[in-house]
Design a protein around this motif. Sequence first.
Motif, PDB file in Angstrom:
ATOM      1  N   UNK A  60       2.766   7.030 -15.797  1.00 26.52           N
ATOM      2  CA  UNK A  60       3.231   6.692 -14.421  1.00 26.52           C
ATOM      3  C   UNK A  60       3.895   8.194 -14.112  1.00 26.52           C
ATOM      4  N   UNK A  61       3.241   8.842 -13.141  1.00 27.46           N
ATOM      5  CA  UNK A  61       3.637  10.103 -12.806  1.00 27.46           C
ATOM      6  C   UNK A  61       5.034  10.138 -12.176  1.00 27.46           C
ATOM      7  N   UNK A  62       5.740  10.743 -12.125  1.00 29.75           N
ATOM      8  CA  UNK A  62       7.385  10.470 -11.695  1.00 29.75           C
ATOM      9  C   UNK A  62       7.724  11.649 -10.771  1.00 29.75           C
ATOM     10  N   UNK A  63       6.722  12.328 -10.308  1.00 28.72           N
ATOM     11  CA  UNK A  63       6.985  13.309  -9.364  1.00 28.72           C
ATOM     12  C   UNK A  63       6.357  13.190  -7.980  1.00 28.72           C
ATOM     13  N   UNK A  64       6.819  13.246  -7.062  1.00 32.29           N
ATOM     14  CA  UNK A  64       6.231  13.321  -5.620  1.00 32.29           C
ATOM     15  C   UNK A  64       5.531  14.434  -5.312  1.00 32.29           C
ATOM     16  N   UNK A  65       5.410  15.462  -5.976  1.00 34.50           N
ATOM     17  CA  UNK A  65       4.388  16.477  -5.667  1.00 34.50           C
ATOM     18  C   UNK A  65       4.129  17.008  -7.172  1.00 34.50           C
ATOM     19  N   UNK A  66       3.306  16.642  -7.638  1.00 36.07           N
ATOM     20  CA  UNK A  66       2.940  16.828  -9.127  1.00 36.07           C
ATOM     21  C   UNK A  66       1.995  18.133  -9.060  1.00 36.07           C
ATOM     22  N   UNK A  67       1.872  18.672 -10.399  1.00 34.21           N
ATOM     23  CA  UNK A  67       1.194  19.909 -10.580  1.00 34.21           C
ATOM     24  C   UNK A  67      -0.101  19.593 -11.031  1.00 34.21           C
ATOM     25  N   UNK A  68      -1.035  20.006 -10.578  1.00 38.77           N
ATOM     26  CA  UNK A  68      -2.657  19.721 -10.875  1.00 38.77           C
ATOM     27  C   UNK A  68      -3.332  21.031 -11.585  1.00 38.77           C
ATOM     28  N   UNK A  69      -4.180  20.805 -12.677  1.00 39.43           N
ATOM     29  CA  UNK A  69      -4.601  21.868 -13.515  1.00 39.43           C
ATOM     30  C   UNK A  69      -5.985  21.409 -13.943  1.00 39.43           C
ATOM     31  N   UNK A  70      -6.907  22.335 -14.147  1.00 41.45           N
ATOM     32  CA  UNK A  70      -8.126  22.000 -14.667  1.00 41.45           C
ATOM     33  C   UNK A  70      -8.683  23.335 -15.659  1.00 41.45           C
ATOM     34  N   UNK A  71      -9.832  22.827 -16.467  1.00 39.35           N
ATOM     35  CA  UNK A  71     -10.612  24.073 -17.146  1.00 39.35           C
ATOM     36  C   UNK A  71     -11.690  24.731 -16.364  1.00 39.35           C
ATOM     37  N   UNK A  72     -11.705  25.872 -16.271  1.00 37.31           N
ATOM     38  CA  UNK A  72     -12.876  26.648 -15.730  1.00 37.31           C
ATOM     39  C   UNK A  72     -14.184  26.681 -16.605  1.00 37.31           C
ATOM     40  N   UNK A  73     -15.251  26.402 -16.263  1.00 33.53           N
ATOM     41  CA  UNK A  73     -16.276  26.712 -17.227  1.00 33.53           C
ATOM     42  C   UNK A  73     -17.451  27.718 -16.784  1.00 33.53           C
ATOM     43  N   UNK A  74     -18.182  28.590 -17.440  1.00 31.70           N
ATOM     44  CA  UNK A  74     -19.166  29.297 -16.792  1.00 31.70           C
ATOM     45  C   UNK A  74     -20.072  29.676 -18.065  1.00 31.70           C
TER      46      UNK A  74
END
Length: 752
Positions: A60-74
């Motif tokens: 359960x995410x407990x932040x009203x403004x969470x941080x989002x991330x991802x991995x870039x590919x090329x």
Amino acid sequence: MKRLFFILLLSGVGLCHAQSPTHLTTDLLEHTDRVFLDGYPSGLSLAELGTAVERYQLTEIRNARPSLGWVVHSDRPNTLQTAYRILVASSPELLAKDDADLWDSGRTESGNSVSVRYGGEPLQPSTVYYWKVKTWDSHGVESPYSQVRSFVTAAQLDGVTARYPLQVTDEYPVRTASLGEDCVLLDFGKDAFGRLKVTLSSEKETDTVTVRLGETLRDGRIDRQPAGTIRYAEYRLPLSAGTHTYIVKIRPDRRNTDVTAGAGAAKPILMPDYTGEVLPFRYCELERARPVQAVRQTVHYPFNDAAARFHSSDTVLNQVWELCKYSVRATSFAGVYVDGDRERIPYEADALINQLCHYTADREYAIARYSHEYLIHCPTWPTEWIMQSVLMAWTDYLYTGNLSSLQRYYDDLKAKSLTGLKESNGLISTRTGKVTPELLQAIHLSGNFGDIVDWPQQGILGLGKNEPGEADGFVFTDYNTVVNAYHYEALRTVSLIAGALGNAADEALYAGEAQRVREQINRLLFDPKKGYYIDGIGAGHSSLHANMFPLAFGIPPAKHVKSICEYMRTRGLACSVYGSQFLLDAVYNAHDAAYGLQLLASTGERSWYNMIRVGSTISLEAWDNKYKPNQDWNHIWGAAALNLIARKLMGIEPAEPGFAKIRIKPQPATLRQAAILVPSIRGDIRVSFDNRPGEVFMLEVDIPANATAEVWLPRASKKYRLTVDGAPRKGTVNGDFVITEAGSGKHVFVIE
């Protein structure tokens, strides 16, 4: 052989042109859509939670403004992200049409792929959300959108770090041995925390089986009186007529389950109801029974066994790696970093080593952050360990690139640098009346605290008065060299934290304070006649610890590093398994690679290999039972070799927060070949080398997209020839290294 190592690590890795982002994370957690039923992964989706009748667990995410991330590919080299577009919606159907009713970031020009703050209206409690992302790169390529990731918010959005629920994995015996009539020994291959589920048949209405569980054997049977805190337990299991499946309920141990004992804030971590109580065991004896089936229900934090790999030409080193890597998984059973089974209490010293090891073994950051933040408000008593909270906070930022924890706990971290203990000579002391109620309140400590240096110390925990303990005869004085080395490092680190948060005034203030402490340590605690440090003001004794901690933290002037290293070599491994983390950090920071390899691959009594030799499959609390008579066989601080192999021998560390720049600085000494796969927040890092000392050193790397690398190549002489991907390159000389730069993708460096 070298290319075989590298090919094995690269196997299965094939990037397609314009590949979509992967490994989407919400507040550092990737698998936010997984639902567990009593600890077992299920096929239930977040959208189906309202119809579930079973007892389920989820993140359960407990932040009203969470941080989002991802991995870039090329599939192109030297790729950097230049822009992204994030869509957040209340349903997957909207995202399927590339619509977003909650947040559309639009095309945002940025290279940030590890910590983008959600920018829509604050999220609501107990709600399922969906998001996806696409990117543009430095080659002008626009990626497809990622797959959709879902997450659910908690009922209370208090900003507390979210983490995964604990997972249960069924594991089966790898060996069965008869111990006589109606008695059998089951060997599960490795030690683990769990409980036993066994299917048995009985022809009688009333029958009883004796079940014995233990971590070690003696004369082919489970040791019923093991040394220290090595575990053994015996249960009587009543049977019913017919064939039935039974679960052996583990009895709680008051030592590690009584949260009312003691006055301090440090309390045992209790197991959740859905897993039940657990016991560490490898072996099971069933007396008066022949099992139809036996299962160990092993409890652990979710772990990807394939996330990291290492292989080298040194078979001892390979075994040490596997021991320590498995230890990360096995000791995560509480969902918080704890010291082992004896107490199950989080300690900063265990947590710092565990943090570094977990980052090496898996692409997982939430449990480390949760454990660190737990210790902010529940610290333990040693002076040095309180200051380790500052080090853990900065390490978290270096590996994640995420500032939220630093922002939330900044004032606490400043207090934990212990500037309130400073005396007129510029050093700190816990023995001169500076430990006030106000100071204790600021660091959230109940009760007093004092210097530890290393553990155990002389004459305690089963050691006689004439047995030296693990502090190398350290002489405690009012002004302790180890404590003040930590104080310098804490001040220096708070300055870095302040800079990352944009607080220029504090950055300058703490940098200045750190420099003054460094000057005073070198003026008051360094013996110029000896060429190394003494234990404290007024102490004539010079321990290994008084030298390895200052060297690990970069305190000595360059002109004294050689004499300090020479002295440390005379002391050997005169420290605990905890102290070995800092000893090897110091050795490799001083570029004494030959000694570092000697210690890592040692087969002596004080070595990681000795943990394997005595029969354990999880790292020990001490080098051997005789060095800590009450030790347990499931202690993560004994696994420091894992992160040391990755960070120091193979040389992979973040040069910039969030691995925006990766430092690759191998120090192979005489090791002929090695290859490693290490996960990072930006993707997998692969490094292999073929080393012919004095002749040629070949290094192959694979750098993830949206990252660059600073590559340090060892040189054998002043004259060298360097090629990168077959083309000559000059590089920059730094001591016995040549430094060059590289972008993402695969590269080959040859220096001869």
